[in-house]
Enzyme design. Structure first.
Site, PDB file in Angstrom:
ATOM      1  N   PHE A  48       2.905   6.742   2.179  1.00  0.00           N
ATOM      2  CA  PHE A  48       4.074   7.455   1.667  1.00  0.00           C
ATOM      3  C   PHE A  48       3.728   8.533   0.644  1.00  0.00           C
ATOM      4  CE2 PHE A  48       4.736   2.810   1.996  1.00  0.00           C
ATOM      5  CZ  PHE A  48       5.397   2.787   3.217  1.00  0.00           C
TER       6      PHE A  48
ATOM      7  N   PRO B  30       0.829  -1.208   0.000  1.00  0.00           N
ATOM      8  CA  PRO B  30       0.000   0.000   0.000  1.00  0.00           C
ATOM      9  C   PRO B  30       0.866   1.262   0.000  1.00  0.00           C
ATOM     10  CG  PRO B  30      -0.897  -1.608   1.521  1.00  0.00           C
ATOM     11  CD  PRO B  30       0.412  -2.157   1.049  1.00  0.00           C
ATOM     12  N   CYS B  31       0.516   2.186  -0.899  1.00  0.00           N
ATOM     13  CA  CYS B  31       1.341   3.390  -1.069  1.00  0.00           C
ATOM     14  C   CYS B  31       0.868   4.563  -0.206  1.00  0.00           C
ATOM     15  CB  CYS B  31       1.348   3.806  -2.542  1.00  0.00           C
ATOM     16  SG  CYS B  31      -0.276   4.273  -3.179  1.00  0.00           S
ATOM     17  N   GLN B  32      -0.351   4.477   0.346  1.00  0.00           N
ATOM     18  CA  GLN B  32      -0.923   5.621   1.061  1.00  0.00           C
ATOM     19  C   GLN B  32      -0.053   6.142   2.206  1.00  0.00           C
ATOM     20  OE1 GLN B  32      -2.482   2.867   0.252  1.00  0.00           O
ATOM     21  NE2 GLN B  32      -4.315   3.359  -0.930  1.00  0.00           N
TER      22      GLN B  32
END
Length: 606
Positions: free
Chosen positions: A80, A76-78
C-alpha cells in the site's frame, strides 16, 4: 486480564504500547514470519510465546484454544506504500491478512472483543481496507478509524499512519460511519509519562543556535493538526544518545551524494522526517540526518530512532543484528505512543447517541454532511452593542440595559476568573475525567450522562451534523463537580437573584455549565420561567440570533416538514429558518440581531 494475540508482531511495537498504558494483559501468542524480527522480539520479551510461522499455517482449532480478547495487528505495509507497486490484494504479502478476514474471523466461535490495526497512510483507499470493513460489519463490530502522526502530540517525528480500533457489539449495527478522524484528546497522562521517560536535557547557548536547514522539515512534514501547546513540543535533543557519534558519520562520498537531497536537522529541531526501512541505504525520503555541534553530519542511530518511536528505554537490538537490519526493522515498526487509543470510548458514545436521539439511526447523525458545509455556521454579522464593564456601574447597567430589556455584550466583566486557566481541555480532562455530565435526555426525559474523558474525545473528533452538547445544571450539588464553583464568581451586574428567596429545595435549575463542539447548540427558545440570562464564554466562539419576544412562534420554529427527525436542533434552525429571516419579505418588526461572542465576553439576554 486481557488475553492478546499480536499478529505480524515485528519487533513488538504493539507489545510495548500495552506496557505504556499499564494494561493488565497477557500476550498469548506473537506471530511473524521474519526470523530477524522474531530474534529481536524474543530478546526483549523472553516470556512472550513468539512463533515464526505464517498466519495461514495456524489451524482454526488453535485460534479457538487461544480465545483471545484482542487482536493486535500491523500487516505488511508494502502493498500500500506510495514507493511500492501498490498491488494491494494481488501482493502475496497480504495473504495472511486475507486469511484472517476470510477464513479465521468468520468461522471463529470465540471471536476477539477488540481488534486494533495499524498501517500506512494510503491503506484506507485499498481493497484490503474495504475487505476489513466488510468483515467487521458482517460480524457486528463497531469501529473507528484514525489518521495520526507522532508530531501531533509533540514528538519530533512525522509518521502519519492509519489506525482502526473495533469492538464487537451484542446487538446488530444497522449502519456505519466512513469518517476517518484526525485527532484524539485526553492524552495528557500519556504525554506526562513520555516526558518522564524522555525528560528535557536542556540546551546550551551553542546548542540553541538554529541552523537554516532545521526549517526544511517545517515546510515538508505533513500538515496534521498539532494537538499540544508550542512549549510542549519536544526537542530532538531529548531523544539522542549523544550529540556526537563518529561511528555514524557520513564519509565524503556519502556527503557528496546526499547533502543536497537530505533533510538535515540539529538538536534544536522539533521535527524530523519519517524513518523508512531504506534509511542508511538511500538518502532522499528515507529519514532525516543530524548535524552535530562539531558541524559533522551523521545518521541517527537505531536506538535513537527507537526512542523517537517511544520504545522503552531498555529496548535493545541483539549484537548479531546489523545496523542495516535494525534500520529496516524500525522502518516497518510503529509509534508506540500514538497506538494508545482507548477502545472504551467507542462503546460509550454509541450507547449515549442511541439514548439521547433514539429517532436517529447511526448513519443519520451525519446524513447532511454539515461538517463539510462551513456556510452553515459562518457569520459575518456582528450587530450587538458592546460595553466595557470597567466604565459602567451596576446602577448604570440596570438603568440602560436590564430595565429596558436590551441585550448587550459586556467586556472585561470576568477577567479575573480562575476558569480561564483551569478550564482547558487538558486540565478539565485530567481533573474531571471520570465525572459524569449530562449530554442529553432520553425518551422519558431522564438525563443521559457521559464521563468527561469520553465526551472530550467525542467533541474533538466527531463529524455529526448536530453533535451532543454537554449541558449540566446539577454540578453545584455534586461532591467533586462542585469544585467548578471555585473557578468563577457571579458578576456584580447579576448579583440579585429572586429565585434564591424560595430556598434551595424549591429553586428551579438556575446555572448551567456547558461544553459544545462546533455545530452544537440549542434551537430557538425563550429561557425558562421568563427569566433573563447571562452567558460567559471561556474559550471558542458562540453565534447568537436574538429576536423580539413578540415574534410569532410559527415564524421561528422549524416543523417536521422542514426536518422530520431534527426539527429542534440548533443546526437545523440555522440551515432552514435563518435564510428566511434574511429575505426582504421578512417583517422588519421581527428583525434578527446577530452577534459572535468571543472568549472572555458575557452576553446579557433579557
Amino acid at each position: 486480564m486481557l488475553r492478546a494475540v499480536e499478529l505480524f508482531s515485528g519487533i513488538g511495537g504493539m507489545h510495548c504500547a500495552l506496557d505504556f498504558v499499564d494494561l493488565n494483559y497477557e500476550i498469548i501468542a506473537a506471530i511473524d514470519i521474519n526470523p530477524t524480527a522474531n530474534l529481536v522480539y524474543e530478546s526483549n520479551f523472553p516470556n512472550a510465546p513468539a512463533m515464526n510461522r505464517t498466519i495461514e499455517g495456524i489451524s482454526l482449532n488453535q485460534w479457538e484454544k487461544w480465545n483471545a480478547d484482542i487482536w493486535l495487528m500491523s500487516p505488511p505495509c508494502q502493498p500500500f506504500t506510495r514507493q511500492g507497486k501498490q498491488e494491494d490484494l494481488n501482493d502475496r504479502r497480504t495473504d495472511g491478512f486475507v486469511h484472517l478476514m476470510k477464513s479465521i474471523l468468520p468461522q471463529l466461535k470465540a471471536k476477539p472483543k477488540y481488534i486494533l490495526l495499524e498501517n500506512v497512510s494510503g491503506f484506507e483507499y485499498s481493497q484490503a481496507h474495504q475487505l476489513l470493513l466488510d468483515t467487521l460489519q458482517a460480524h457486528n463490530y463497531y469501529y473507528e478509524q484514525y489518521l495520526l502522526s507522532p508530531i501531533q502530540f509533540g514528538i519530533p517525528n512525522s509518521r502519519l499512519r492509519f489506525y482502526l480500533i473495533a469492538k464487537q457489539q451484542e446487538k446488530p449495527i444497522e449502519t456505519y460511519s466512513s469518517s476517518i478522524l484526525t485527532r484524539i484528546s485526553n492524552f495528557e497522562r500519556l504525554y506526562n509519562k513520555l516526558r518522564q521517560k524522555f525528560p528535557s536535557k536542556g540546551l546550551s547557548l551553542e546548542e540553541n543556535s538554529l541552523h537554516e536547514n532545521d526549517q526544511i522539515t517545517d515546510r515538508c512534514s505533513h500538515s496534521s493538526e498539532i494537538l499540544v501547546q508550542p512549549d510542549q513540543s519536544i526537542y530532538i535533543n531529548d531523544f539522542l544518545i549523544s550529540n556526537e557519534n563518529q561511528d555514524f558519520e557520513l564519509n565524503e562520498k556519502q556527503l557528496e551524494r546526499g547533502l543536497h537531497v537530505c533533510d538535515i536537522i540539529t538538536c534544536h529541531a522539533k521535527r524530523s522526517f519519517c524513518f523508512t526501512k531504506s534509511y542508511g541505504k538511500y538518502f532522499e525520503g528515507t529519514g532525516s540526518l543530524f548535524r552535530t555541534l562539531s558541524n559533522r553530519i551523521r545518521y541517527f542511530t537505531p536506538k535513537e530512532i527507537a526512542n523517537l518511536h517511544c520504545f522503552p528505554l531498555n529496548y535493545q537490538f541483539p549484537e548479531q543484528i546489523t545496523t542495516r537490519q535494525a534500520y529496516s526493522l524500525l522502518g516497518n515498526s510503529l509509534s508506540v505512543f500514538v497506538i494508545n487509543m482507548n477502545p472504551r470510548t467507542i462503546k460509550r458514545i454509541s450507547n449515549v447517541r442511541l439514548k439521547a436521539r433514539s429517532e436517529l439511526k447511526p448513519d443519520e447523525w451525519q446524513q447532511n454532511n454539515y461538517y463539510y458545509d462551513q456556510h452553515v455556521i459562518n457569520c459575518s454579522k456582528d450587530q450587538l452593542e458592546r460595553i466595557d464593564a470597567r466604565n459602567i456601574t451596576r446602577e448604570d447597567f440596570i438603568e440602560k440595559y436590564e430595565r429596558p430589556a436590551k441585550p448587550v455584550i459586556i467586556q472585561h466583566l470576568i477577567d479575573d476568573w480562575p476558569a480561564f486557566e483551569k478550564w482547558t481541555v487538558e486540565k478539565l480532562g485530567k481533573k474531571y475525567r471520570n465525572q459524569r455530565f449530562k449530554v442529553g435526555e432520553d425518551d422519558d426525559g431522564k438525563s443521559v450522562k457521559l464521563k468527561l474523558k469520553y465526551f472530550l474525545d467525542y467533541a474533538l473528533n466527531n463529524h455529526d451534523d448536530s453533535p451532543l452538547y454537554l449541558f449540566e445544571s446539577s454540578f453545584g450539588e455534586h461532591q467533586k463537580k462542585k469544585r467548578l464553583l471555585d473557578d468563577y464568581d457571579i458578576p456584580e451586574y447579576f448579583s440579585e437573584d429572586l429565585f434564591r428567596l424560595v430556598g434551595d429545595h424549591r429553586r428551579p435549575p438556575y446555572r448551567w455549565w456547558c461544553i459544545g463542539p462546533q455545530r452544537s447548540g440549542t434551537g430557538i427558545h425563550i429561557d425558562p420561567l421568563g427569566t433573563s440570562a447571562w452567558n460567559a464564554l471561556i474559550t471558542g466562539h458562540k453565534r447568537w440570533c436574538i429576536f423580539p419576544p413578540s415574534t410569532p412562534r410559527h415564524l421561528l420554529k422549524p416543523t417536521s416538514v422542514d426536518s422530520p427527525k431534527s426539527k429542534d436542533e440548533g443546526i437545523t434552525w440555522f440551515k432552514v429558518i435563518y435564510p428566511r429571516t434574511q429575505l426582504s419579505t421578512w417583517p422588519k418588526e421581527y428583525a434578527c440581531v446577530e452577534v459572535i461572542q468571543h472568549p472572555g465576553e458575557v452576553i446579557f439576554v433579557p
